[in-house]
Write a protein that holds these residues in place. Structure first.
Motif, mmCIF file in Angstrom:
data_model
loop_
_atom_site.group_PDB
_atom_site.id
_atom_site.type_symbol
_atom_site.label_atom_id
_atom_site.label_comp_id
_atom_site.label_asym_id
_atom_site.label_seq_id
_atom_site.Cartn_x
_atom_site.Cartn_y
_atom_site.Cartn_z
ATOM 1 N N ILE A 34 84.713 40.416 -27.589
ATOM 2 C CA ILE A 34 83.398 40.663 -28.161
ATOM 3 C C ILE A 34 82.459 39.476 -27.939
ATOM 4 O O ILE A 34 82.846 38.333 -28.088
ATOM 5 N N GLN A 35 81.255 39.783 -27.524
ATOM 6 C CA GLN A 35 80.206 38.786 -27.334
ATOM 7 C C GLN A 35 78.894 39.413 -27.777
ATOM 8 O O GLN A 35 78.712 40.603 -27.634
ATOM 9 N N PRO A 36 77.939 38.720 -28.271
ATOM 10 C CA PRO A 36 77.971 37.317 -28.658
ATOM 11 C C PRO A 36 78.678 37.145 -29.998
ATOM 12 O O PRO A 36 78.879 38.092 -30.734
ATOM 13 N N ILE A 37 79.014 35.920 -30.284
ATOM 14 C CA ILE A 37 79.648 35.595 -31.556
ATOM 15 C C ILE A 37 78.537 35.481 -32.605
ATOM 16 O O ILE A 37 77.603 34.703 -32.456
ATOM 17 N N THR A 38 78.653 36.274 -33.644
ATOM 18 C CA THR A 38 77.681 36.292 -34.743
ATOM 19 C C THR A 38 78.391 35.901 -36.034
ATOM 20 O O THR A 38 79.626 35.838 -36.062
ATOM 21 N N PRO A 39 77.634 35.668 -37.101
ATOM 22 C CA PRO A 39 78.292 35.384 -38.380
ATOM 23 C C PRO A 39 79.246 36.514 -38.805
ATOM 24 O O PRO A 39 80.319 36.249 -39.348
ATOM 25 N N PHE A 40 78.899 37.761 -38.521
ATOM 26 C CA PHE A 40 79.784 38.878 -38.862
ATOM 27 C C PHE A 40 81.100 38.773 -38.095
ATOM 28 O O PHE A 40 82.178 38.948 -38.667
ATOM 29 N N ILE A 41 81.033 38.468 -36.798
ATOM 30 C CA ILE A 41 82.232 38.344 -35.963
ATOM 31 C C ILE A 41 83.065 37.150 -36.418
ATOM 32 O O ILE A 41 84.298 37.235 -36.492
#
Length: 78
Positions: A34-41
């Motif tokens: 998964i990209q981009p890395i977010t606060p949820f990820i």
């Protein structure tokens, strides 16, 4: 961290913990590329790690309890 990011992280953490418990293969698949890395990820990943740590600690506690209830188990390894 902004309030929105904190809420997103917390939501991801809770989701990651639940998925790690009930659907670990799905969670692994989601996190694999998964990209981009977010606060949820980030929260998803940390929730998964937290679940794994709790599971491990529960197993360790179970082993300790077994050893307390069956002292002979320790003697076999001496």
């Amino acid at each position: 961290m902004e309030v929105v990011e904190e809420k997103s992280y917390a939501s991801g953490f809770n989701t990651g913990y639940i998925l790690a418990e009930f659907e670990p293969k799905i969670l692994d698949s989601i996190l694999k590329n998964i990209q981009p890395i977010t606060p949820f990820i980030d929260g998803l990943k940390c929730g998964q790690i937290e679940y794994q740590q709790v599971l491990l600690q529960n197993r360790i506690n179970s082993i300790k309890q077994l050893k307390r209830n069956n002292p002979e188990l320790d003697r076999e390894h001496e």
